[in-house]
Design an enzyme around this catalytic site. Structure first.
Site, PDB file in Angstrom:
ATOM      1  N   ARG A 179       1.774 -16.820  -4.963  1.00 43.28           N
ATOM      2  CA  ARG A 179       2.498 -17.945  -2.939  1.00 43.28           C
ATOM      3  C   ARG A 179       1.223 -18.349  -2.770  1.00 43.28           C
ATOM      4  O   ARG A 179       0.409 -17.588  -2.800  1.00 43.28           O
ATOM      5  CB  ARG A 179       3.383 -16.086  -2.340  1.00 43.28           C
ATOM      6  CG  ARG A 179       2.948 -15.143  -1.754  1.00 43.28           C
ATOM      7  CD  ARG A 179       2.746 -14.506  -0.687  1.00 43.28           C
ATOM      8  NE  ARG A 179       2.563 -13.011  -0.727  1.00 43.28           N
ATOM      9  CZ  ARG A 179       1.387 -12.701  -0.636  1.00 43.28           C
ATOM     10  NH1 ARG A 179       0.296 -13.985   0.306  1.00 43.28           N
ATOM     11  NH2 ARG A 179       0.693 -11.363  -0.766  1.00 43.28           N
TER      12      ARG A 179
ATOM     13  N   GLU B  63      -3.881   5.081 -12.253  1.00 47.24           N
ATOM     14  CA  GLU B  63      -5.234   4.186 -12.806  1.00 47.24           C
ATOM     15  C   GLU B  63      -6.660   5.776 -12.374  1.00 47.24           C
ATOM     16  O   GLU B  63      -6.043   6.481 -11.189  1.00 47.24           O
ATOM     17  CB  GLU B  63      -5.424   3.286 -11.226  1.00 47.24           C
ATOM     18  CG  GLU B  63      -4.123   1.969 -11.977  1.00 47.24           C
ATOM     19  CD  GLU B  63      -4.833   0.763 -11.393  1.00 47.24           C
ATOM     20  OE1 GLU B  63      -5.122   0.970 -10.094  1.00 47.24           O
ATOM     21  OE2 GLU B  63      -3.989   0.170 -11.054  1.00 47.24           O
TER      22      GLU B  63
ATOM     23  N   HIS C 282     -12.656  -5.492  -1.740  1.00 46.59           N
ATOM     24  CA  HIS C 282     -11.467  -6.131  -2.521  1.00 46.59           C
ATOM     25  C   HIS C 282     -11.918  -7.762  -2.153  1.00 46.59           C
ATOM     26  O   HIS C 282     -11.916  -8.358  -1.580  1.00 46.59           O
ATOM     27  CB  HIS C 282     -10.276  -6.545  -1.097  1.00 46.59           C
ATOM     28  CG  HIS C 282      -9.112  -7.211  -1.095  1.00 46.59           C
ATOM     29  ND1 HIS C 282      -7.878  -6.505  -1.792  1.00 46.59           N
ATOM     30  CD2 HIS C 282      -9.227  -8.553  -1.313  1.00 46.59           C
ATOM     31  CE1 HIS C 282      -7.029  -7.501  -2.204  1.00 46.59           C
ATOM     32  NE2 HIS C 282      -7.448  -8.766  -2.220  1.00 46.59           N
TER      33      HIS C 282
ATOM     34  N   ASN D  21      -0.739 -12.496  -6.420  1.00 45.90           N
ATOM     35  CA  ASN D  21      -0.047 -12.684  -5.512  1.00 45.90           C
ATOM     36  C   ASN D  21       0.528 -14.237  -5.848  1.00 45.90           C
ATOM     37  O   ASN D  21       0.032 -15.127  -6.208  1.00 45.90           O
ATOM     38  CB  ASN D  21      -0.178 -12.720  -3.948  1.00 45.90           C
ATOM     39  CG  ASN D  21      -0.561 -11.358  -3.537  1.00 45.90           C
ATOM     40  OD1 ASN D  21       0.567 -10.235  -4.305  1.00 45.90           O
ATOM     41  ND2 ASN D  21      -1.424 -11.308  -2.560  1.00 45.90           N
TER      42      ASN D  21
ATOM     43  N   GLY E 264       1.088  -1.241  -0.418  1.00 51.17           N
ATOM     44  CA  GLY E 264      -0.309  -0.063   0.014  1.00 51.17           C
ATOM     45  C   GLY E 264       1.166   1.474  -0.313  1.00 51.17           C
ATOM     46  O   GLY E 264       0.283   2.787  -0.196  1.00 51.17           O
TER      47      GLY E 264
ATOM     48  N   GLU F 141      -3.341  -6.831  -8.363  1.00 52.26           N
ATOM     49  CA  GLU F 141      -2.385  -7.622  -8.626  1.00 52.26           C
ATOM     50  C   GLU F 141      -2.801  -8.885  -8.550  1.00 52.26           C
ATOM     51  O   GLU F 141      -3.852  -9.784  -8.228  1.00 52.26           O
ATOM     52  CB  GLU F 141      -1.615  -7.017  -7.292  1.00 52.26           C
ATOM     53  CG  GLU F 141      -2.295  -7.544  -6.061  1.00 52.26           C
ATOM     54  CD  GLU F 141      -0.337  -6.317  -4.800  1.00 52.26           C
ATOM     55  OE1 GLU F 141       0.422  -6.996  -5.466  1.00 52.26           O
ATOM     56  OE2 GLU F 141      -0.933  -6.661  -3.891  1.00 52.26           O
TER      57      GLU F 141
ATOM     58  N   TYR G  92      -9.576   5.671 -10.084  1.00 54.33           N
ATOM     59  CA  TYR G  92      -9.626   5.702  -8.626  1.00 54.33           C
ATOM     60  C   TYR G  92     -10.886   5.757  -7.763  1.00 54.33           C
ATOM     61  O   TYR G  92     -11.972   5.716  -8.444  1.00 54.33           O
ATOM     62  CB  TYR G  92      -9.306   7.321  -7.821  1.00 54.33           C
ATOM     63  CG  TYR G  92      -9.444   6.594  -6.189  1.00 54.33           C
ATOM     64  CD1 TYR G  92      -8.604   6.351  -5.149  1.00 54.33           C
ATOM     65  CD2 TYR G  92     -10.885   7.374  -5.470  1.00 54.33           C
ATOM     66  CE1 TYR G  92      -8.700   5.728  -3.582  1.00 54.33           C
ATOM     67  CE2 TYR G  92     -11.192   7.370  -4.005  1.00 54.33           C
ATOM     68  CZ  TYR G  92      -9.850   6.517  -2.836  1.00 54.33           C
ATOM     69  OH  TYR G  92      -9.859   5.570  -2.126  1.00 54.33           O
ATOM     70  N   LEU G  93     -10.749   3.956  -7.350  1.00 48.73           N
ATOM     71  CA  LEU G  93     -12.423   3.387  -6.851  1.00 48.73           C
ATOM     72  C   LEU G  93     -13.000   4.201  -6.190  1.00 48.73           C
ATOM     73  O   LEU G  93     -11.447   4.129  -4.774  1.00 48.73           O
ATOM     74  CB  LEU G  93     -12.427   1.889  -7.499  1.00 48.73           C
ATOM     75  CG  LEU G  93     -11.904   1.961  -8.707  1.00 48.73           C
ATOM     76  CD1 LEU G  93     -11.927   0.210  -8.063  1.00 48.73           C
ATOM     77  CD2 LEU G  93     -12.958   1.655  -9.706  1.00 48.73           C
TER      78      LEU G  93
HETATM   79  P1  ADP Z   1       0.157  -2.823  -2.779  1.00 52.81           P
HETATM   80  O1  ADP Z   1       1.195  -3.754  -3.361  1.00 52.81           O
HETATM   81  O2  ADP Z   1       0.700  -1.628  -2.635  1.00 52.81           O
HETATM   82  O3  ADP Z   1      -0.934  -3.011  -1.693  1.00 52.81           O
HETATM   83  P2  ADP Z   1      -2.488  -2.822  -4.534  1.00 52.81           P
HETATM   84  O4  ADP Z   1      -1.969  -1.830  -5.926  1.00 52.81           O
HETATM   85  O5  ADP Z   1      -3.088  -4.311  -4.442  1.00 52.81           O
HETATM   86  O6  ADP Z   1      -0.874  -2.282  -3.865  1.00 52.81           O
HETATM   87  O7  ADP Z   1      -3.276  -1.503  -3.644  1.00 52.81           O
HETATM   88  C1  ADP Z   1      -2.827  -1.564  -2.312  1.00 52.81           C
HETATM   89  C2  ADP Z   1      -4.274  -1.467  -1.980  1.00 52.81           C
HETATM   90  O8  ADP Z   1      -4.724   0.181  -2.896  1.00 52.81           O
HETATM   91  C3  ADP Z   1      -5.345  -2.063  -2.338  1.00 52.81           C
HETATM   92  O9  ADP Z   1      -6.151  -3.056  -1.755  1.00 52.81           O
HETATM   93  C4  ADP Z   1      -6.461  -0.324  -2.699  1.00 52.81           C
HETATM   94  O10 ADP Z   1      -7.395  -0.119  -1.213  1.00 52.81           O
HETATM   95  C5  ADP Z   1      -6.191   0.428  -2.859  1.00 52.81           C
HETATM   96  N1  ADP Z   1      -6.252   0.675  -4.383  1.00 52.81           N
HETATM   97  C6  ADP Z   1      -5.209   0.367  -5.302  1.00 52.81           C
HETATM   98  N2  ADP Z   1      -5.768   0.936  -5.764  1.00 52.81           N
HETATM   99  C7  ADP Z   1      -6.896   1.359  -6.847  1.00 52.81           C
HETATM  100  C8  ADP Z   1      -7.563   2.080  -7.229  1.00 52.81           C
HETATM  101  N3  ADP Z   1      -7.807   2.279  -8.709  1.00 52.81           N
HETATM  102  N4  ADP Z   1      -9.095   2.370  -6.708  1.00 52.81           N
HETATM  103  C9  ADP Z   1      -8.900   2.631  -5.266  1.00 52.81           C
HETATM  104  N5  ADP Z   1      -7.976   2.211  -4.579  1.00 52.81           N
HETATM  105  C10 ADP Z   1      -6.890   1.284  -4.720  1.00 52.81           C
END
Ligand code: ADP
Length: 448
Positions: free
Chosen positions: A292, A201, A209, A290, A166, A288, A203-204
């Site tokens: 593992r 990207e 999740h 993972n 994050g 993303e 932003y949602l």
């Molecule tokens: P990391 O590898 O740092 O965990 P992620 O891409 O998995 O990064 O994103 C981590 C978190 O950030 C997501 O679980 C979500 O809460 C928030 N997030 C990521 N992308 C978005 C998006 N496009 N819109 C809203 N929230 C996002």
């Protein structure tokens, strides 16, 4: 040659989890440990144990040379990395394989691709996974970024290509702030990850999740084992996970699961993987993958009856998956509570000596933990000390059983977040399944 002795390159509950699967298959285990973990349960239960360094993880659980030496000295023919530590380190996987030791994990090239966020997103798109609208790869030119942002619409999120946990993310509400936020995100990413590449990207606003468990045999066969809903998070750390998701229908599970497993077949993916999505208004958006085993894998095991670690070992041994998609049945509901040694209100870590420990028990209750009375939780590692996983025939029954199990569970001598879980399971939104990834932080802020 079949696998006969596995080195477990991890600690805590996941090291025990792997030991248990191995012993059920008649395979010996070798634990590795830091000097802080000499008395840990994973060391006590394993057939052999090798000390690999001092307490800091960089000197022990991340010490590649010492782990490889331990594997050679103890005549191990396979290494299981668990989660965290070296589990998504492609270089380590290559070194293991170069020593003729079976790597119980995905192919190194797949670990590498999915570990690079820009490459992962591009690959996911090529494999037909739905993406969050955004830049096609990295952006460095502010004018180009403005054009992309205008197309997808504000707010947008600026993300570091090599980010993780994050970190390295900035939400941008309007065009006038885009350039400076891009600079900030870039320099923070440079400081944290040594790479200032960023991408953009949409932003949602209020997503959930939802992640799919996939499994491949490395030879073109792959299945999915349904989804997990991990929307209850604090600072991007999952707190409670459930399967199935309260918002996904059976048809949607099979449709999206097929999209995911087809992607894995096309890739020739080997072993366990998780494809993470944000979900909003019925749409999935890949964030993303993972490469593992995940912390929350037991909720999937509970509703499918499949032992995921056993499958990992089988596949690393060149055997086929033991289940076919058409034989998989999803029944009932499972919830996992992550139990951390921390203050339930301030979240400050609370390491120290456990004076008394009584895990919950009874029908459909599973506790994965390395705790015992008299054990000292070292301050050097993650604060998660146990996972409580409860199964029920339906979500309501599962929650009733989970409340009962939390009541029974006793950890004395350190503070834990058990009271937080108990409070969460009394909230109307949790009971009805109506929560997003923002819910927990908003609720905590309102509670303070
Ligand atoms: P990391 O590898 O740092 O965990 P992620 O891409 O998995 O990064 O994103 C981590 C978190 O950030 C997501 O679980 C979500 O809460 C928030 N997030 C990521 N992308 C978005 C998006 N496009 N819109 C809203 N929230 C996002």
């Amino acid at each position: 040659m079949p696998i006969t002795r596995i080195l477990i390159a991890n600690r805590g509950e996941i090291a025990l989890r792997i030991h248990r699967a191995a012993h059920e298959m008649g395979i010996e285990t070798v634990a590795v440990h830091s000097t802080a973990d000499s008395d840990a349960m994973h060391v006590r239960l394993a057939d052999h144990a090798v000390c690999i360094g001092p307490p800091p993880a960089t000197d022990s659980y991340l010490n590649v040379a010492n782990i490889i030496s331990a594997a050679e000295v103890a005549h191990c023919d396979a290494i299981h990395p668990g989660y965290g530590f070296l589990s998504e380190n492609a270089k380590f996987a290559e070194i293991v394989e170069a020593h003729d030791i079976a790597w119980i994990g995905p192919k190194p090239e797949h670990i590498r691709t999915m570990g690079d966020k820009v490459a992962a997103k591009q690959t996911a798109g090529e494999l037909g996974l739905p993406l969050v609208p955004g830049s096609d790869g990295a952006v460095s030119d502010p004018e180009e970024a403005k054009k992309i942002a205008a197309e997808i619409g504000y707010p947008v999120i600026i993300k570091a290509a090599s980010g993780g946990g994050g970190r390295g993310m900035k939400v941008c509400e309007s065009e006038d702030k885009l350039e400076s936020l891009m600079k900030q995100a870039g320099s923070e990413a440079k400081a944290a990850f040594g790479d200032d590449t960023v991408y953009i990207e949409k932003y949602l606003g209020n997503p959930r999740h939802i992640e799919f468990q996939v499994f491949g045999d490395g030879k073109g066969n792959a299945i999915h084992l349904g989804e997990r809903d991990c929307s209850l998070q604090r600072r991007h750390q999952k707190v409670l996970e459930e399967a199935p998701s309260p918002v996904i229908s059976d048809d949607e599970r099979m449709r999206m699961g097929e999209v995911c497993s087809k992607a894995m077949r096309d890739m020739g993916y080997r072993g366990a993987g998780t494809i993470e999505f944000l979900w909003e208004d019925g749409e999935f958006y890949f964030i993303e993958m993972n490469t593992r085993l995940q912390v929350e894998h037991p909720v999937t095991e509970a509703i499918t009856g499949v032992d995921l670690v056993r499958e990992q070992i089988r596949v690393a041994d060149g055997k086929p998956l033991s289940v076919a998609q058409e034989d998989l049945e999803f029944t009932g509901h499972a919830i996992e509570c992550r139990i951390n040694a921390e203050d339930p209100f301030t979240f400050a870590p609370s390491p120290g000596k456990v004076s008394y420990y009584h895990p919950a028990g009874g029908m459909h209750v599973r506790v994965d933990s390395g705790l015992y009375a008299g054990y000292s939780i070292p301050p050097y590692y993650d604060s998660m000390i146990a996972k409580l996983i409860v199964y029920g025939r339906n979500r309501e029954g599962c929650i009733m059983r989970l409340r009962r199990a939390l009541e029974e569970m006793v950890v004395e001598g350190v503070k834990t977040n058990i009271p937080l879980h108990q409070e969460l399971l009394r909230q109307g939104d949790i009971l009805s399944g109506d929560y997003s990834i923002k819910w927990l932080e908003e609720w905590l802020a309102a509670r303070d």
